[in-house]
Design a protein around this motif. Sequence first.
Motif, mmCIF file in Angstrom:
data_model
loop_
_atom_site.group_PDB
_atom_site.id
_atom_site.type_symbol
_atom_site.label_atom_id
_atom_site.label_comp_id
_atom_site.label_asym_id
_atom_site.label_seq_id
_atom_site.Cartn_x
_atom_site.Cartn_y
_atom_site.Cartn_z
ATOM 1 N N GLU B 121 23.840 1.091 78.062
ATOM 2 C CA GLU B 121 24.579 -0.041 77.482
ATOM 3 C C GLU B 121 23.915 -0.412 76.154
ATOM 4 O OE1 GLU B 121 26.242 -4.341 79.194
ATOM 5 O OE2 GLU B 121 25.421 -2.830 80.522
ATOM 6 N N PRO B 122 24.696 -0.856 75.164
ATOM 7 C CA PRO B 122 24.093 -1.135 73.858
ATOM 8 C C PRO B 122 23.179 -2.356 73.889
ATOM 9 C CG PRO B 122 26.422 -1.685 73.858
ATOM 10 C CD PRO B 122 26.158 -0.970 75.132
ATOM 11 N N VAL B 123 22.037 -2.207 73.259
ATOM 12 C CA VAL B 123 21.091 -3.318 73.110
ATOM 13 C C VAL B 123 20.645 -3.367 71.653
ATOM 14 C CG1 VAL B 123 20.208 -3.249 75.475
ATOM 15 C CG2 VAL B 123 19.115 -1.868 73.713
ATOM 16 N N ILE B 124 20.127 -4.519 71.258
ATOM 17 C CA ILE B 124 19.609 -4.656 69.909
ATOM 18 C C ILE B 124 18.091 -4.587 69.990
ATOM 19 C CG2 ILE B 124 19.396 -6.206 67.937
ATOM 20 C CD1 ILE B 124 22.215 -7.242 68.752
ATOM 21 N N GLU B 125 17.536 -3.736 69.143
ATOM 22 C CA GLU B 125 16.076 -3.537 69.141
ATOM 23 C C GLU B 125 15.512 -4.136 67.855
ATOM 24 O OE1 GLU B 125 14.125 0.387 70.244
ATOM 25 O OE2 GLU B 125 13.857 0.389 68.071
ATOM 26 N N LEU B 144 17.391 -6.870 73.261
ATOM 27 C CA LEU B 144 18.312 -7.930 73.663
ATOM 28 C C LEU B 144 19.663 -7.312 73.990
ATOM 29 C CD1 LEU B 144 17.440 -10.060 70.544
ATOM 30 C CD2 LEU B 144 16.814 -10.724 72.868
ATOM 31 N N PRO B 145 20.356 -7.762 75.038
ATOM 32 C CA PRO B 145 21.683 -7.224 75.342
ATOM 33 C C PRO B 145 22.637 -7.529 74.189
ATOM 34 C CG PRO B 145 20.879 -8.631 77.131
ATOM 35 C CD PRO B 145 19.954 -8.813 75.982
ATOM 36 N N GLU B 146 23.316 -6.504 73.690
ATOM 37 C CA GLU B 146 24.208 -6.755 72.566
ATOM 38 C C GLU B 146 25.344 -7.697 72.955
ATOM 39 O OE1 GLU B 146 27.037 -3.984 71.141
ATOM 40 O OE2 GLU B 146 26.367 -4.184 69.072
ATOM 41 N N ARG B 147 25.696 -7.650 74.216
ATOM 42 C CA ARG B 147 26.776 -8.497 74.715
ATOM 43 C C ARG B 147 26.549 -9.973 74.341
ATOM 44 N NH1 ARG B 147 26.802 -8.494 80.871
ATOM 45 N NH2 ARG B 147 26.113 -6.350 80.566
ATOM 46 N N GLN B 148 25.284 -10.414 74.474
ATOM 47 C CA GLN B 148 24.993 -11.828 74.208
ATOM 48 C C GLN B 148 24.499 -12.099 72.792
ATOM 49 O OE1 GLN B 148 22.460 -11.825 77.613
ATOM 50 N NE2 GLN B 148 23.565 -13.128 78.637
ATOM 51 N N ARG B 171 22.205 -19.785 67.052
ATOM 52 C CA ARG B 171 23.258 -18.849 66.689
ATOM 53 C C ARG B 171 23.967 -18.219 67.883
ATOM 54 N NH1 ARG B 171 24.631 -15.723 61.474
ATOM 55 N NH2 ARG B 171 26.087 -14.211 62.369
ATOM 56 N N PHE B 172 23.220 -18.043 68.996
ATOM 57 C CA PHE B 172 23.814 -17.330 70.134
ATOM 58 C C PHE B 172 23.904 -18.182 71.403
ATOM 59 C CE2 PHE B 172 21.640 -14.371 67.293
ATOM 60 C CZ PHE B 172 22.701 -13.567 66.910
ATOM 61 N N GLY B 173 23.431 -19.427 71.315
ATOM 62 C CA GLY B 173 23.518 -20.315 72.471
ATOM 63 C C GLY B 173 22.680 -19.872 73.652
ATOM 64 N N VAL B 174 21.613 -19.102 73.372
ATOM 65 C CA VAL B 174 20.749 -18.640 74.459
ATOM 66 C C VAL B 174 19.403 -19.341 74.348
ATOM 67 C CG1 VAL B 174 19.557 -16.677 75.487
ATOM 68 C CG2 VAL B 174 21.857 -16.385 74.533
ATOM 69 N N HIS B 175 19.105 -20.187 75.342
ATOM 70 C CA HIS B 175 17.831 -20.905 75.344
ATOM 71 C C HIS B 175 16.872 -20.249 76.340
ATOM 72 C CE1 HIS B 175 14.934 -24.203 75.311
ATOM 73 N NE2 HIS B 175 14.958 -24.143 76.630
ATOM 74 N N MET B 176 15.676 -19.898 75.891
ATOM 75 C CA MET B 176 14.678 -19.285 76.768
ATOM 76 C C MET B 176 13.940 -20.370 77.543
ATOM 77 S SD MET B 176 15.194 -16.147 76.131
ATOM 78 C CE MET B 176 15.654 -14.979 74.834
ATOM 79 N N VAL B 177 13.955 -20.224 78.870
ATOM 80 C CA VAL B 177 13.417 -21.270 79.729
ATOM 81 C C VAL B 177 12.006 -20.934 80.203
ATOM 82 C CG1 VAL B 177 13.651 -22.256 82.033
ATOM 83 C CG2 VAL B 177 15.627 -22.133 80.512
#
Lengths: 238, 238
Positions: B121-125, B144-148, B171-177
């Motif tokens: 599956e595509p990911v961003i490196e 990182l999953p490209e999907r998100q 930018r992506f609405g992903v907060h690391m908990v």
Amino acid sequence: MPKSPAPLYEQIRQLIVAALAAGEWRPGDALPSEAALAARFGASPGTVRRALDELAAEHLVDRRQGSGTFVSTHAAPREPFRFLRLVADDEARGFSRELLGCRRVRATAEVARTLGLRTAEPVIEVRRLLHRRDRPVVLDELWLPERQFEGLTTEVLEAHAGALYALFEARFGVHMVRAEEKLRAVAATPEAARLLGVEEGEPLLSVERLAFTYGDRPVELRRGLYHTASDHYRNDLN
Amino acid sequence: MPKSPAPLYEQIRQLIVAALAAGEWRPGDALPSEAALAARFGASPGTVRRALDELAAEHLVDRRQGSGTFVSTHAAPREPFRFLRLVADDEARGFSRELLGCRRVRATAEVARTLGLRTAEPVIEVRRLLHRRDRPVVLDELWLPERQFEGLTTEVLEAHAGALYALFEARFGVHMVRAEEKLRAVAATPEAARLLGVEEGEPLLSVERLAFTYGDRPVELRRGLYHTASDHYRNDLN
DNA sequence: CAGTGGTCTAGACCACCAT
DNA sequence: TGGTGGTCTAGACCACTGC
């Protein structure tokens, strides 16, 4: 100096820590009930409960519904290596220990400074190996102020079956509350390589630990060299 | 399956986490007041307060007396590198960043498994260096999953001034908990040695991090190589 | 000054443990 | 069965923030 006095639950928390440091209750003992402590400190049960909850969060006490609140102990069967974060890649558990030596030496300047001692004050130096599946994985070297650990000898260490910190509690009344670690990657010295069964110069994880007892008093300095070929140091961030 | 249902404060805590995951309140936003939440969930203010206190302990929210309860954000000025435990021996602070590359690749089997993706599956490196006083100390490689993270490019990274995790929020609405790290000592590969300015084979601290967003969903895998000559990884145990 | 979270109290009821 | 901690409620009062 805080403008306003600390809240009541915090004052009570500190009074309980002082009582623990004074040995009023020993590791494993039950504390008085919430109601009894409330009466003793002249506060409402809810306030005492908050103080106890904070102590439980710091792992100073252990709360068990239906039976009571107990002083935490490293002798508890659940966590014989509570501060050791080295885990096997395949999640295997447990170590066996091999004592390498225990002797009385004079503190180096650095050991004295870290432990808050005068230079050249006597300290006890212990060296040991931890094995996993009969392979050495940890070389530990640790220093303790002789003042508080008088009588710690090779024989005493050999005779004790449980965790080192459990021995410190039972025999010297010193309970380790928390620790600070500094990690680095280093090259194996000839001696470390020999003891750990690796090549000289091979990368090892160096872990320097300063452990504290009640009231944030430092009482142990430890240097560990971890062989991280099939084990790793695990840490959770939040 | 628990015999008895979870306590009310825990149910409320989970409902608030679900609302955070759904984006009802964004990082930095204020939550409704305790009284408003109590009305919404049909519980007493004390019960809601307990749920919020637990969320504050997990650093999901930030409570400020007099002003309100706010969703935690990595953009907060206090902690631009909340999850980075590398500190200078002399306590110096701060890093400068150098982006090495950002490209779209197919997930290796290991990356896919760790992030819960299908193989290939595509990911961003992303690869980058962190410098302290103009000397490279960290070589980071992350997936990182490209999907998100669709649209994350070199240009976007270059244009952003703050912390990486702050960019992910904004930018992506992903907060690391929270995150889990596995540490090992390794020998510098030729490429790592060149980028970090050390000798080939020199010991480096390898830090593998898996970071999670709301609901314990893994969204980032990161491999860091830390040069620990005048910096160390600090950890507190309790 | 109004609104927010922080502290402290008081009491009811429940779940669990030991005996 | 009695005693323990765990949950939940209700309300008073205080300390702090921002307008």
